[in-house]
Design a protein around this motif. Structure first.
Motif, PDB file in Angstrom:
ATOM      1  N   ALA A  78       0.815  -1.224   0.000  1.00  0.00           N
ATOM      2  CA  ALA A  78       0.000   0.000   0.000  1.00  0.00           C
ATOM      3  C   ALA A  78       0.843   1.266   0.000  1.00  0.00           C
ATOM      4  O   ALA A  78       0.534   2.230  -0.698  1.00  0.00           O
ATOM      5  CB  ALA A  78      -0.946  -0.001   1.195  1.00  0.00           C
ATOM      6  N   PHE A  79       1.928   1.285   0.792  1.00  0.00           N
ATOM      7  CA  PHE A  79       2.798   2.464   0.875  1.00  0.00           C
ATOM      8  C   PHE A  79       4.240   2.077   0.503  1.00  0.00           C
ATOM      9  O   PHE A  79       5.202   2.695   0.959  1.00  0.00           O
ATOM     10  CB  PHE A  79       2.750   3.057   2.278  1.00  0.00           C
ATOM     11  N   PHE A  80       4.378   1.085  -0.330  1.00  0.00           N
ATOM     12  CA  PHE A  80       5.686   0.594  -0.773  1.00  0.00           C
ATOM     13  C   PHE A  80       6.502   1.740  -1.370  1.00  0.00           C
ATOM     14  O   PHE A  80       6.045   2.493  -2.219  1.00  0.00           O
ATOM     15  CB  PHE A  80       5.480  -0.486  -1.837  1.00  0.00           C
ATOM     16  N   GLY A  81       7.745   1.895  -0.884  1.00  0.00           N
ATOM     17  CA  GLY A  81       8.663   2.863  -1.479  1.00  0.00           C
ATOM     18  C   GLY A  81       8.345   4.322  -1.207  1.00  0.00           C
ATOM     19  O   GLY A  81       8.868   5.197  -1.899  1.00  0.00           O
ATOM     20  N   CYS A  82       7.498   4.593  -0.198  1.00  0.00           N
ATOM     21  CA  CYS A  82       7.243   6.000   0.183  1.00  0.00           C
ATOM     22  C   CYS A  82       8.426   6.446   1.043  1.00  0.00           C
ATOM     23  O   CYS A  82       8.336   6.517   2.275  1.00  0.00           O
ATOM     24  CB  CYS A  82       5.922   6.118   0.937  1.00  0.00           C
ATOM     25  N   SER A  83       9.519   6.748   0.383  1.00  0.00           N
ATOM     26  CA  SER A  83      10.796   6.922   1.062  1.00  0.00           C
ATOM     27  C   SER A  83      10.910   8.211   1.873  1.00  0.00           C
ATOM     28  O   SER A  83      11.862   8.385   2.636  1.00  0.00           O
ATOM     29  CB  SER A  83      11.941   6.856   0.044  1.00  0.00           C
ATOM     30  N   SER A  84       9.957   9.144   1.716  1.00  0.00           N
ATOM     31  CA  SER A  84       9.996  10.384   2.503  1.00  0.00           C
ATOM     32  C   SER A  84       9.083  10.347   3.720  1.00  0.00           C
ATOM     33  O   SER A  84       9.103  11.267   4.542  1.00  0.00           O
ATOM     34  CB  SER A  84       9.595  11.580   1.608  1.00  0.00           C
ATOM     35  N   LEU A  85       8.310   9.298   3.845  1.00  0.00           N
ATOM     36  CA  LEU A  85       7.372   9.164   4.966  1.00  0.00           C
ATOM     37  C   LEU A  85       8.146   8.958   6.266  1.00  0.00           C
ATOM     38  O   LEU A  85       8.974   8.054   6.361  1.00  0.00           O
ATOM     39  CB  LEU A  85       6.446   7.974   4.702  1.00  0.00           C
ATOM     40  N   THR A  86       7.902   9.824   7.256  1.00  0.00           N
ATOM     41  CA  THR A  86       8.705   9.784   8.489  1.00  0.00           C
ATOM     42  C   THR A  86       8.032   9.042   9.645  1.00  0.00           C
ATOM     43  O   THR A  86       8.715   8.509  10.520  1.00  0.00           O
ATOM     44  CB  THR A  86       9.046  11.209   8.956  1.00  0.00           C
ATOM     45  N   SER A  87       6.725   9.016   9.668  1.00  0.00           N
ATOM     46  CA  SER A  87       6.043   8.305  10.754  1.00  0.00           C
ATOM     47  C   SER A  87       4.676   7.841  10.290  1.00  0.00           C
ATOM     48  O   SER A  87       4.110   8.389   9.333  1.00  0.00           O
ATOM     49  CB  SER A  87       5.890   9.208  11.990  1.00  0.00           C
ATOM     50  N   VAL A  88       4.166   6.837  10.963  1.00  0.00           N
ATOM     51  CA  VAL A  88       2.856   6.317  10.599  1.00  0.00           C
ATOM     52  C   VAL A  88       2.160   5.776  11.845  1.00  0.00           C
ATOM     53  O   VAL A  88       2.788   5.162  12.713  1.00  0.00           O
ATOM     54  CB  VAL A  88       2.973   5.217   9.509  1.00  0.00           C
ATOM     55  N   ILE A  89       0.880   6.084  11.951  1.00  0.00           N
ATOM     56  CA  ILE A  89       0.053   5.547  13.025  1.00  0.00           C
ATOM     57  C   ILE A  89      -1.012   4.667  12.383  1.00  0.00           C
ATOM     58  O   ILE A  89      -1.801   5.134  11.548  1.00  0.00           O
ATOM     59  CB  ILE A  89      -0.612   6.669  13.850  1.00  0.00           C
ATOM     60  N   ILE A  90      -1.024   3.418  12.750  1.00  0.00           N
ATOM     61  CA  ILE A  90      -1.972   2.471  12.177  1.00  0.00           C
ATOM     62  C   ILE A  90      -3.220   2.450  13.053  1.00  0.00           C
ATOM     63  O   ILE A  90      -3.117   2.247  14.269  1.00  0.00           O
ATOM     64  CB  ILE A  90      -1.337   1.069  12.073  1.00  0.00           C
ATOM     65  N   PRO A  91      -4.392   2.687  12.483  1.00  0.00           N
ATOM     66  CA  PRO A  91      -5.619   2.765  13.294  1.00  0.00           C
ATOM     67  C   PRO A  91      -5.987   1.437  13.952  1.00  0.00           C
ATOM     68  O   PRO A  91      -5.581   0.363  13.490  1.00  0.00           O
ATOM     69  CB  PRO A  91      -6.683   3.199  12.282  1.00  0.00           C
ATOM     70  N   ASN A  92      -6.773   1.535  15.025  1.00  0.00           N
ATOM     71  CA  ASN A  92      -7.025   0.363  15.862  1.00  0.00           C
ATOM     72  C   ASN A  92      -8.150  -0.551  15.382  1.00  0.00           C
ATOM     73  O   ASN A  92      -8.628  -1.395  16.145  1.00  0.00           O
ATOM     74  CB  ASN A  92      -7.285   0.787  17.315  1.00  0.00           C
ATOM     75  N   LEU A  93      -8.562  -0.399  14.117  1.00  0.00           N
ATOM     76  CA  LEU A  93      -9.489  -1.368  13.538  1.00  0.00           C
ATOM     77  C   LEU A  93      -8.782  -2.319  12.570  1.00  0.00           C
ATOM     78  O   LEU A  93      -9.368  -3.303  12.123  1.00  0.00           O
ATOM     79  CB  LEU A  93     -10.625  -0.648  12.795  1.00  0.00           C
ATOM     80  N   VAL A  94      -7.532  -2.012  12.266  1.00  0.00           N
ATOM     81  CA  VAL A  94      -6.763  -2.843  11.338  1.00  0.00           C
ATOM     82  C   VAL A  94      -6.344  -4.135  12.024  1.00  0.00           C
ATOM     83  O   VAL A  94      -5.815  -4.118  13.137  1.00  0.00           O
ATOM     84  CB  VAL A  94      -5.507  -2.092  10.834  1.00  0.00           C
ATOM     85  N   THR A  95      -6.590  -5.269  11.353  1.00  0.00           N
ATOM     86  CA  THR A  95      -6.221  -6.566  11.930  1.00  0.00           C
ATOM     87  C   THR A  95      -4.967  -7.155  11.278  1.00  0.00           C
ATOM     88  O   THR A  95      -4.283  -7.966  11.889  1.00  0.00           O
ATOM     89  CB  THR A  95      -7.371  -7.581  11.772  1.00  0.00           C
ATOM     90  N   LYS A  96      -4.669  -6.741  10.052  1.00  0.00           N
ATOM     91  CA  LYS A  96      -3.465  -7.237   9.378  1.00  0.00           C
ATOM     92  C   LYS A  96      -2.775  -6.100   8.648  1.00  0.00           C
ATOM     93  O   LYS A  96      -3.419  -5.309   7.957  1.00  0.00           O
ATOM     94  CB  LYS A  96      -3.800  -8.348   8.375  1.00  0.00           C
ATOM     95  N   ILE A  97      -1.460  -6.043   8.816  1.00  0.00           N
ATOM     96  CA  ILE A  97      -0.633  -5.126   8.029  1.00  0.00           C
ATOM     97  C   ILE A  97      -0.144  -5.942   6.840  1.00  0.00           C
ATOM     98  O   ILE A  97       0.577  -6.930   6.999  1.00  0.00           O
ATOM     99  CB  ILE A  97       0.542  -4.581   8.855  1.00  0.00           C
ATOM    100  N   GLY A  98      -0.556  -5.560   5.648  1.00  0.00           N
ATOM    101  CA  GLY A  98      -0.311  -6.368   4.461  1.00  0.00           C
ATOM    102  C   GLY A  98       1.155  -6.565   4.117  1.00  0.00           C
ATOM    103  O   GLY A  98       2.042  -5.840   4.589  1.00  0.00           O
ATOM    104  N   ASP A  99       1.411  -7.570   3.289  1.00  0.00           N
ATOM    105  CA  ASP A  99       2.767  -7.861   2.832  1.00  0.00           C
ATOM    106  C   ASP A  99       3.367  -6.616   2.167  1.00  0.00           C
ATOM    107  O   ASP A  99       2.726  -5.988   1.313  1.00  0.00           O
ATOM    108  CB  ASP A  99       2.764  -9.003   1.819  1.00  0.00           C
ATOM    109  N   SER A 100       4.575  -6.258   2.569  1.00  0.00           N
ATOM    110  CA  SER A 100       5.313  -5.119   1.991  1.00  0.00           C
ATOM    111  C   SER A 100       4.555  -3.801   2.079  1.00  0.00           C
ATOM    112  O   SER A 100       4.796  -2.877   1.294  1.00  0.00           O
ATOM    113  CB  SER A 100       5.671  -5.398   0.516  1.00  0.00           C
ATOM    114  N   ALA A 101       3.647  -3.694   3.044  1.00  0.00           N
ATOM    115  CA  ALA A 101       2.809  -2.488   3.162  1.00  0.00           C
ATOM    116  C   ALA A 101       3.645  -1.218   3.283  1.00  0.00           C
ATOM    117  O   ALA A 101       3.308  -0.183   2.709  1.00  0.00           O
ATOM    118  CB  ALA A 101       1.876  -2.623   4.359  1.00  0.00           C
ATOM    119  N   PHE A 102       4.756  -1.295   4.035  1.00  0.00           N
ATOM    120  CA  PHE A 102       5.633  -0.125   4.219  1.00  0.00           C
ATOM    121  C   PHE A 102       7.067  -0.472   3.792  1.00  0.00           C
ATOM    122  O   PHE A 102       8.029   0.080   4.309  1.00  0.00           O
ATOM    123  CB  PHE A 102       5.593   0.330   5.682  1.00  0.00           C
TER     124      PHE A 102
END
Length: 378
Positions: free
Chosen positions: A250-274
Motif C-alpha cells: 500500500a505504501f511501498f517505497g514511500c521513502s519520505s514518509l517519516t512516521s505512521v500511526i496504524i488505526p485500531n481497527l486494522v487486523t493485518k498489516i499487508g505484505d510489503s505495506a511499508f
C-alpha cells in the motif's frame, strides 16, 4: 522431458545420461527431417506462400487505415453532436491528432477506452450530464494537463486516467464512493488530490504516483488497496480510524514518509505495506493487529523502535529485515509464528526481549550477526 525427469531417480547416472543422449539424437533427427522437407519445396511454392502472406498483411494494414473515428477531427478538434448520449467504446482510440473535444450536455456515458492514447489531447471539459467514465477512458493521454470531473459522475472506471503523465491536480466529486483500481496509476506529475468524504474504498494502484506530495484520506475510507500509494513522496500520511484493511504494498517505497500511526481497527498489516519506507523513524501498531505480513517493514532503515502488541500471533518472513537503526524489540508471548529472516540485518539491534523463542531458531530469524547479542533475551 517430463518422462525423463520421472526416470531420473530410478536410474543410475550413466544410464540416465545415455537416455538423455538418445532423446537428443532423436530430436535432432526429427529437426533435420523437417528442414529437408522444407528444402524440397520448389522456389515457386515458397514464393507463392510469401505472396499470399504479403497479401494478407496488406489487407490487415488497409483495414487499420480504414478505421476512422465516428466523429470527424478538424484542425485537431472534434465535436460530439448534440443528442448523443454515449461516446462509444474506443471512439478516438490512438487519435494522436486530437487536441480538444467538445462534449454536449446530452452525453451521460464516456465509454471504455473512448480517448485512449490520444497523446495530443491537452484539456477536456466533461459536462455535468455525465454519470459514468469508462475503463481506460483517458488511458495514456500523456498531454492532458487538467481535467474537471463533475459532481454528476458516480462511477470512474478502472485505469480511467492511467498514465496521464501531465495532470498535476485532480478533485474527485462527492458523488463518487469508490476509487477503482489503477484510476490514476502512473500520473507522474500529479502533486495533489482531493478525496471526498463519500469515498469508502481506495482501489489497487489508485494513486501509484511518483510526485504526489499530499493527500488527505477521509474518515469514510475503510479499505486502502494494494499498491494504492506506492512510491508517493509525501512526508506524512494520516490513516483515519475508519480503515480496517491496509493492502499489500500500500505504501511501498514511500521513502519520505517519516512516521505512521496504524488505526485500531486494522487486523493485518499487508505484505510489503511499508516496504522501503526508509525515512520512517517510528510506527505505532495497535492491539487490533494479529498479523504483520511478509516484508511489511522491510528496508525501513531509519526505524529505531517498534512495539509489537500482545494481539499479534504471526510475524511474516523478512518483516523487519534491513531495519538498520532498530535497537531493540519485544516479541510478545502471543506470537506463535515468526517468519524466516524476520529481523535479518538489523545491525543495530542490541536487545531482544522474548521468553518463549527456541534459541536454536535465532540464526534463521535474526541472522548470525545478531545471534550473540540475542543470547541476552529475557
Amino acid at each position: 522431458m517430463e518422462e525423463l525427469d520421472e526416470l531420473k531417480d530410478k536410474m543410475s547416472d550413466d544410464a540416465y545420461l545415455m537416455l538423455c543422449d538418445a532423446s537428443k539424437e532423436k530430436y535432432e533427427r526429427l529437426a533435420r527431417e523437417e528442414k529437408e522437407k522444407y528444402d524440397r519445396l520448389s522456389r515457386e511454392e515458397r514464393a507463392e506462400q510469401g505472396e499470399e502472406q504479403g497479401e494478407e498483411d496488406d489487407e490487415e494494414e488497409e483495414d487499420e487505415e480504414d478505421e476512422e473515428p465516428p466523429y470527424p477531427i478538424v484542425a485537431g478538434r472534434a465535436t460530439i453532436p448534440e443528442g448523443e448520449t454515449t461516446i462509444c467504446e474506443d471512439a478516438f482510440l490512438c487519435c494522436s491528432s486530437l487536441e480538444s473535444v467538445t462534449i454536449p450536455h446530452s452525453v451521460t456515458t464516456i465509454g471504455n477506452g473512448a480517448f485512449r492514447e490520444c497523446t495530443s489531447l491537452a484539456s477536456i471539459t466533461i459536462p455535468s450530464s455525465v454519470t459514468y467514465i469508462g475503463d481506460g477512458a483517458f488511458l495514456y493521454c500523456s498531454s492532458l494537463t487538467s481535467v474537471t470531473i463533475p459532481s454528476s459522475v458516480t462511477n470512474i472506471g478502472v485505469e480511467a486516467f492511467y498514465g496521464c503523465s501531465s495532470i498535476t491536480s485532480v478533485a474527485i466529486p462527492s458523488s463518487v464512493t469508490e476509487i477503482g483500481d489503477n484510476v490514476f496509476f502512473d500520473c507522474s506529475s500529479l502533486e495533489s488530490v482531493t478525496i471526498p468524504s463519500s469515498v469508502t474504498e481506495i482501489g489497487h494502484g489508485a494513486f501509484d504516483c511518483s510526485s504526489l506530495e499530499s493527500v488527505t484520506i477521509p474518515s469514510s475510507v475503510t479499505k486502502i488497496g494494494s499498491c494504492a500509494f506506492r512510491y508517493c513522496p509525501f512526508t506524512s500520511i494520516t490513516i483515519p480510524p475508519s480503515v480496517t484493511e491496509i493492502g499489500n504494498d500500500a505504501f511501498f517505497g514511500c521513502s519520505s514518509l517519516t512516521s505512521v500511526i496504524i488505526p485500531n481497527l486494522v487486523t493485518k498489516i499487508g505484505d510489503s505495506a511499508f516496504h522501503h519506507c526508509s525515512s520512517i523513524t517510528s510506527v505505532e501498531i495497535p492491539s487490533s493487529v494479529t498479523e504483520i505480513g511478509h516484508c511489511a517493514f522491510y528496508g525501513c532503515s531509519s526505524l529505531k523502535s517498534v512495539t509489537i502488541p500482545s494481539s499479534v500471533t504471526e510475524i511474516g518472513k523478512y518483516a523487519f529485515q534491513n531495519c538498520y537503526s532498530l535497537t531493540s524489540v519485544t516479541i510478545p508471548d502471543s506470537v506463535r509464528r515468526l517468519g524466516e529472516d524476520a529481523f535479518l540485518n538489523c545491525s543495530s539491534l542490541t536487545e531482544v526481549r522474548c521468553s518463549h523463542l527456541d534459541p536454536t531458531t535465532l540464526p534463521s530469524i535474526f541472522g548470525s550477526r545478531t545471534r550473540a547479542r540475542s543470547r541476552s533475551i529475557g
